[in-house]
Design an enzyme around this catalytic site. Structure first.
Site, PDB file in Angstrom:
ATOM      1  N   CYS A 215      43.722  31.330  32.066  1.00  0.00           N
ATOM      2  CA  CYS A 215      43.443  32.726  32.414  1.00  0.00           C
ATOM      3  C   CYS A 215      42.995  32.902  33.865  1.00  0.00           C
ATOM      4  O   CYS A 215      43.281  33.933  34.492  1.00  0.00           O
ATOM      5  CB  CYS A 215      42.388  33.290  31.472  1.00  0.00           C
ATOM      6  SG  CYS A 215      40.875  32.309  31.349  1.00  0.00           S
TER       7      CYS A 215
ATOM      8  N   HIS B  85      38.573  38.329  35.504  1.00  0.00           N
ATOM      9  CA  HIS B  85      38.298  37.160  36.344  1.00  0.00           C
ATOM     10  C   HIS B  85      38.584  37.521  37.803  1.00  0.00           C
ATOM     11  O   HIS B  85      39.706  37.904  38.148  1.00  0.00           O
ATOM     12  CB  HIS B  85      39.175  35.971  35.931  1.00  0.00           C
ATOM     13  CG  HIS B  85      38.752  35.308  34.659  1.00  0.00           C
ATOM     14  ND1 HIS B  85      37.630  35.658  33.968  1.00  0.00           N
ATOM     15  CD2 HIS B  85      39.328  34.279  33.963  1.00  0.00           C
ATOM     16  CE1 HIS B  85      37.517  34.883  32.889  1.00  0.00           C
ATOM     17  NE2 HIS B  85      38.533  34.044  32.878  1.00  0.00           N
TER      18      HIS B  85
END
Length: 355
Positions: free
Chosen positions: A149, A248
């Site tokens: 990710c 993120h």
């Protein structure tokens, strides 16, 4: 044209499994017909065993599905399977499904570096799906993996720079949301009012996986098989867990192979980047949103850009140690997990690989 594929989710009760369930709800190409989880959950309605943690309601039709064991027999009515399994069990289970003839789109790390398994970001290396034909020489179905990710947005930002002039080196410092640790994840005592400068195994993945994704698919000499020639530029990564729910954020520095490139060149290459995809239900337009504000992107404000499938880039500027530096934001459970796998499956469907 007009066909709907029957889909199943392996590991449906976890955080990524829940995101798959959410994204598949009312999807124009896929219909969720099966959910799989552990033996202790099997035999119960999904609504009774899932601890639903997303801000949208559990889709009623999904809640009524009876949870199955993660076996090919239990998923016999499916055309495609999405895997949100934990890495401790994913490798063998996904292999069994592929051997039984299922297309498996996996979020797990286990098969990412198998030589005949494509590690695909549909927004970056859609041509790597051609490796599926080579994979099918040894099994009836196939496995396609999406990336870790953390790099899901970084590789999108790097792709136009690599295509336009080449890359010599990359530095990445991540600030990773707690949802990336799964549920129940970290204790409040660990993450509240805190930054944790270590995530087990993460830096190795961040340094290696982009090289396969940004590599080149080539025909091997002496036979008709294909292989991915990995990119060779070095990547240095430092990964941190921060008290943010989703999104993120990565600070990236990059040195290019040319010195005659300007900040405006970098911005324009990112803004105009087009991966050349066919029309897909979840593909964002544009792929990269370049922000001009000095304090954007921000996780809370920008993680849902493009319904979580697009990448936000900001603070593009020169770097005295490297050449350029910028900030990249991607939604870690959409583009970086379930949504990335769903995009890969949409691309495979458009290419006729799910028939």
């Amino acid at each position: 044209e007009g066909r709907r594929y029957r889909a199943g989710i392996l590991g449906a009760t976890g955080s990524v499994g829940q995101r798959f369930c959410q994204l598949l709800d009312r999807h124009p190409w896929f219909e969720l017909v099966a959910v799989g989880a552990s033996d202790r959950s099997a035999g119960n309605p999904y609504v009774h065993v899932v601890k639903w943690k997303l801000s949208t309601a559990l889709p009623p039709a999904a809640g009524e599905l009876v949870v199955s064991e993660c076996t090919p027999t239990a998923f016999a009515g499916c055309d495609v399977v999405f895997s949100a399994l934990d890495a401790s069990v994913a490798g063998e289970i996904e292999e069994r499904f592929a051997e039984a003839g299922f297309p498996v789109f996996s979020n797990a790390k286990n098969h990412r570096f198998d030589s005949d398994v494509p590690l695909v970001s549909a927004l970056v290396n859609p041509s790597h799906l051609d490796l599926v034909a080579h994979q099918r020489e040894r099994r009836r179905g196939f496995i396609v993996c999406n990336s870790n990710c953390t790099i899901s947005g970084v590789v999108v930002a790097l792709r136009p720079l690599l295509a336009k002039c080449g890359i010599e080196s990359v530095g990445i410092v991540s600030m990773q949301a707690v949802s990336g640790a799964g549920y129940p994840g970290l204790s409040m005592f660990d993450i509240h009012d805190n930054v944790i400068p270590y995530i087990s195994g993460e830096e190795e993945k961040v340094q290696l996986e982009p090289l396969k994704i940004l590599g080149t698919l080539r025909t091997r000499q002496g036979d008709e098989g294909m292989q991915i020639e990995h990119a060779t530029f070095p990547i240095s990564a430092q990964c941190n867990r921060v008290p943010v729910l989703d999104g993120h954020l990565c600070c990236v520095s990059v040195k290019l192979t040319r010195s005659d490139v300007s900040v405006e060149d970098v911005k324009e290459w990112m803004r105009s980047y087009d991966p050349g995809l066919p029309p897909l239900p979840s593909a964002p337009t544009p792929v990269v949103h370049v922000r001009e504000e000095p304090d954007r992107p921000q996780t809370r404000l920008d993680r849902e850009t493009g319904r979580g499938y697009a990448v936000s880039v900001g603070r593009v500027r020169t770097c005295p140690l490297s050449q350029f530096k910028f900030v990249v934001l991607a939604h870690n459970t959409v583009l970086g997990a379930a949504g990335g796998a769903l995009l890969n499956a949409e691309l495979a469907g458009a290419q006729g690989l799910l028939c």
